[in-house]
Design an enzyme around this catalytic site. Structure first.
Site, PDB file in Angstrom:
ATOM      1  N   LYS A 202      42.345  40.078  42.619  1.00  0.00           N
ATOM      2  CA  LYS A 202      41.497  38.918  42.349  1.00  0.00           C
ATOM      3  C   LYS A 202      40.777  39.035  41.008  1.00  0.00           C
ATOM      4  O   LYS A 202      40.420  40.143  40.581  1.00  0.00           O
ATOM      5  CB  LYS A 202      40.429  38.765  43.457  1.00  0.00           C
ATOM      6  CG  LYS A 202      40.995  38.884  44.856  1.00  0.00           C
ATOM      7  CD  LYS A 202      39.969  38.642  45.945  1.00  0.00           C
ATOM      8  CE  LYS A 202      40.517  39.072  47.296  1.00  0.00           C
ATOM      9  NZ  LYS A 202      40.358  40.509  47.569  1.00  0.00           N
TER      10      LYS A 202
ATOM     11  N   ASP B  86      45.479  43.864  50.090  1.00  0.00           N
ATOM     12  CA  ASP B  86      44.526  42.976  49.428  1.00  0.00           C
ATOM     13  C   ASP B  86      43.450  43.791  48.710  1.00  0.00           C
ATOM     14  O   ASP B  86      42.623  44.434  49.349  1.00  0.00           O
ATOM     15  CB  ASP B  86      43.850  42.064  50.464  1.00  0.00           C
ATOM     16  CG  ASP B  86      42.880  41.096  49.805  1.00  0.00           C
ATOM     17  OD1 ASP B  86      43.321  39.992  49.428  1.00  0.00           O
ATOM     18  OD2 ASP B  86      41.685  41.438  49.662  1.00  0.00           O
TER      19      ASP B  86
ATOM     20  N   TYR C 225      36.709  45.525  43.301  1.00  0.00           N
ATOM     21  CA  TYR C 225      36.617  46.619  44.282  1.00  0.00           C
ATOM     22  C   TYR C 225      36.723  47.988  43.601  1.00  0.00           C
ATOM     23  O   TYR C 225      36.519  49.023  44.242  1.00  0.00           O
ATOM     24  CB  TYR C 225      37.716  46.514  45.355  1.00  0.00           C
ATOM     25  CG  TYR C 225      37.713  45.243  46.178  1.00  0.00           C
ATOM     26  CD1 TYR C 225      36.647  44.345  46.129  1.00  0.00           C
ATOM     27  CD2 TYR C 225      38.782  44.926  47.011  1.00  0.00           C
ATOM     28  CE1 TYR C 225      36.658  43.177  46.869  1.00  0.00           C
ATOM     29  CE2 TYR C 225      38.801  43.764  47.762  1.00  0.00           C
ATOM     30  CZ  TYR C 225      37.739  42.890  47.688  1.00  0.00           C
ATOM     31  OH  TYR C 225      37.760  41.733  48.419  1.00  0.00           O
TER      32      TYR C 225
ATOM     33  N   HIS D  70      38.276  35.009  42.526  1.00  0.00           N
ATOM     34  CA  HIS D  70      37.488  35.675  43.580  1.00  0.00           C
ATOM     35  C   HIS D  70      36.317  34.816  44.061  1.00  0.00           C
ATOM     36  O   HIS D  70      36.006  34.787  45.250  1.00  0.00           O
ATOM     37  CB  HIS D  70      36.971  37.008  43.039  1.00  0.00           C
ATOM     38  CG  HIS D  70      36.613  38.008  44.100  1.00  0.00           C
ATOM     39  ND1 HIS D  70      36.759  39.363  43.905  1.00  0.00           N
ATOM     40  CD2 HIS D  70      36.119  37.866  45.344  1.00  0.00           C
ATOM     41  CE1 HIS D  70      36.356  40.000  45.004  1.00  0.00           C
ATOM     42  NE2 HIS D  70      35.963  39.104  45.886  1.00  0.00           N
TER      43      HIS D  70
HETATM   44  P1  NDP Z   1      36.347  43.559  58.212  1.00  0.00           P
HETATM   45  O1  NDP Z   1      35.874  42.359  58.933  1.00  0.00           O
HETATM   46  O2  NDP Z   1      37.804  43.812  58.061  1.00  0.00           O
HETATM   47  O3  NDP Z   1      35.645  44.806  58.915  1.00  0.00           O
HETATM   48  C1  NDP Z   1      35.802  46.101  58.443  1.00  0.00           C
HETATM   49  C2  NDP Z   1      34.913  47.009  59.306  1.00  0.00           C
HETATM   50  O4  NDP Z   1      35.401  47.079  60.652  1.00  0.00           O
HETATM   51  C3  NDP Z   1      34.864  48.415  58.789  1.00  0.00           C
HETATM   52  O5  NDP Z   1      33.541  48.900  58.988  1.00  0.00           O
HETATM   53  C4  NDP Z   1      35.838  49.172  59.693  1.00  0.00           C
HETATM   54  O6  NDP Z   1      35.443  50.512  59.812  1.00  0.00           O
HETATM   55  C5  NDP Z   1      35.670  48.443  60.999  1.00  0.00           C
HETATM   56  N1  NDP Z   1      36.880  48.416  61.839  1.00  0.00           N
HETATM   57  C6  NDP Z   1      38.120  48.024  61.472  1.00  0.00           C
HETATM   58  N2  NDP Z   1      38.962  48.023  62.514  1.00  0.00           N
HETATM   59  C7  NDP Z   1      38.243  48.445  63.591  1.00  0.00           C
HETATM   60  C8  NDP Z   1      38.554  48.641  64.954  1.00  0.00           C
HETATM   61  N3  NDP Z   1      39.772  48.399  65.439  1.00  0.00           N
HETATM   62  N4  NDP Z   1      37.568  49.074  65.783  1.00  0.00           N
HETATM   63  C9  NDP Z   1      36.316  49.324  65.313  1.00  0.00           C
HETATM   64  N5  NDP Z   1      35.968  49.153  64.017  1.00  0.00           N
HETATM   65  C10 NDP Z   1      36.921  48.709  63.155  1.00  0.00           C
HETATM   66  O7  NDP Z   1      35.618  43.555  56.769  1.00  0.00           O
HETATM   67  P2  NDP Z   1      36.078  43.488  55.262  1.00  0.00           P
HETATM   68  O8  NDP Z   1      34.909  42.982  54.492  1.00  0.00           O
HETATM   69  O9  NDP Z   1      36.638  44.776  54.827  1.00  0.00           O
HETATM   70  O10 NDP Z   1      37.206  42.355  55.207  1.00  0.00           O
HETATM   71  C11 NDP Z   1      38.588  42.638  55.190  1.00  0.00           C
HETATM   72  C12 NDP Z   1      39.157  42.469  53.796  1.00  0.00           C
HETATM   73  O11 NDP Z   1      38.928  41.144  53.292  1.00  0.00           O
HETATM   74  C13 NDP Z   1      38.465  43.349  52.745  1.00  0.00           C
HETATM   75  O12 NDP Z   1      38.817  44.704  52.844  1.00  0.00           O
HETATM   76  C14 NDP Z   1      38.910  42.666  51.469  1.00  0.00           C
HETATM   77  O13 NDP Z   1      40.247  43.008  51.157  1.00  0.00           O
HETATM   78  C15 NDP Z   1      38.783  41.200  51.876  1.00  0.00           C
HETATM   79  N6  NDP Z   1      37.462  40.628  51.499  1.00  0.00           N
HETATM   80  C16 NDP Z   1      37.438  39.605  50.582  1.00  0.00           C
HETATM   81  C17 NDP Z   1      36.260  39.001  50.211  1.00  0.00           C
HETATM   82  C18 NDP Z   1      36.286  37.888  49.230  1.00  0.00           C
HETATM   83  O14 NDP Z   1      35.214  37.488  48.753  1.00  0.00           O
HETATM   84  N7  NDP Z   1      37.441  37.352  48.893  1.00  0.00           N
HETATM   85  C19 NDP Z   1      34.949  39.444  50.769  1.00  0.00           C
HETATM   86  C20 NDP Z   1      35.083  40.517  51.754  1.00  0.00           C
HETATM   87  C21 NDP Z   1      36.283  41.053  52.089  1.00  0.00           C
HETATM   88  P3  NDP Z   1      36.338  51.773  59.322  1.00  0.00           P
HETATM   89  O15 NDP Z   1      36.898  51.437  57.976  1.00  0.00           O
HETATM   90  O16 NDP Z   1      35.351  52.877  59.311  1.00  0.00           O
HETATM   91  O17 NDP Z   1      37.404  51.925  60.362  1.00  0.00           O
END
Ligand code: NDP
Length: 283
Positions: free
Chosen positions: A74, A44, A49, A107
């Site tokens: 998106k 995704d 991004y 988006h």
């Molecule tokens: P998430 O809720 O997926 O959280 C990501 C965070 O959690 C990062 O800081 C990551 O750190 C940490 N993390 C991941 N797995 C673990 C674990 N097992 N243990 C501890 N920490 C962990 O946030 P996102 O905002 O990234 O949401 C996921 C996806 O959704 C996005 O990447 C994007 O593709 C989509 N999105 C879409 C939006 C929209 O408006 N349509 C808005 C926001 C997101 P690290 O990377 O350092 O491991």
């Protein structure tokens, strides 16, 4: 990996990998290659991004046949118009090095998204987009949208995690055959989610982490998840969720965590909408 069937018969993995906030091309390409290696097949991304090229580079090098991958990107606000979307779809295809996308989403529910949808319907009929959908459309707006368009959205990607359940929006999605997809399934790490006592205790009884419980909870209520991590061990952990299920009581315990609102975005706040309009991704 399990799949869900979208309203047009296309099959989409129930878990994918998100790349928001991974702007560095080297880090992004490595993360996507690691994720595909771990077993993720849905990636995704989004024009906003600024990492479609890096995602495309990973896809080109990963060795997995294109038909086995499910690539989502998106349309950014700046391009939300009929002509803008036509151009943006082609730009995303070029950036990703692909001749079709599996899923293309509006988006944000701002600007001329109805005009954009007409361009998306055309690209869908031309086979450039296998499925089209929306993101951040909450109950009332999604209902209005579904009542107004010819091709119904296949997916609505909204914020969904143990602290924000959005039951009304999920009900509208269910009424219109729209598949819910959770962005921020870990609440972007807020509220101490990874050490939350309830999630941790539930996880302990299954030999799982709080993160795995959070993902499984969404999947068990019919929500597709797209967690993000740049760490391979976390990618593996987040993908290792298919060998356990939560009991009714455990689901109910997590139900009690709902705050009923987001603390990440607020689409009813004029300042937030102004910010969306002001964020430009190209000249
Ligand atoms: P998430 O809720 O997926 O959280 C990501 C965070 O959690 C990062 O800081 C990551 O750190 C940490 N993390 C991941 N797995 C673990 C674990 N097992 N243990 C501890 N920490 C962990 O946030 P996102 O905002 O990234 O949401 C996921 C996806 O959704 C996005 O990447 C994007 O593709 C989509 N999105 C879409 C939006 C929209 O408006 N349509 C808005 C926001 C997101 P690290 O990377 O350092 O491991």
């Amino acid at each position: 990996m399990e799949y869900v069937t979208l309203n047009n018969g296309v099959k989409m993995p129930l878990e994918g990998f998100g790349v928001f906030q991974v702007p560095d091309p080297i880090q992004c390409e490595k993360a996507v290659r690691d994720a595909i290696d771990v077993g993720y097949r849905l990636i995704d991304t989004a024009a906003a991004y600024m990492n479609e090229r890096a995602v495309g580079a990973a896809i080109a090098k990963c060795g997995i046949p294109r038909k086995d991958l499910f690539i989502t990107t998106k349309l950014w606000v700046q391009d939300a118009s009929y002509e803008g979307a036509k151009r943006a779809i082609q730009t995303s295809l070029d950036n990703l090095g692909l001749d079709y996308l599996d899923l293309y989403l509006i988006h944000q529910p701002v600007k001329d998204y109805m005009g954009a949808w007409r361009a998306m319907e055309e690209a869908y009929r031309d086979g450039k987009l296998r499925a089209i959908g929306v993101s951040n459309f909450h109950a009332a707006r999604l209902l209005d949208f579904c009542e107004s368009v010819e091709v119904k959205p296949a997916v609505d990607q909204v914020e969904l995690h143990p602290f924000f359940h959005q039951k009304e929006t999920l009900k509208t999605m269910s009424d219109y055959g729209v598949i819910p997809q959770a962005w921020g399934p870990f609440a972007e790490g807020q509220f101490g989610i990874f050490t939350n006592p309830i999630l941790t205790e539930i996880g302990r009884t299954h030999g799982k982490t709080a993160a795995q419980v959070a993902l499984s909870w969404n999947i068990q209520r019919g929500v597709v998840v797209i967690p993000k991590s740049v760490h391979r061990d976390r990618m593996e952990q987040n993908f290792d969720i298919w060998d356990f299920s939560l009991t009714k009581e455990e689901m109910a315990q997590i139900d009690a965590l709902d705050m009923g609102h987001s603390s990440i975005v607020d689409h009813s706040n004029p300042e937030f909408i102004k910010m969306l309009h002001s964020l430009k991704i190209h000249p």
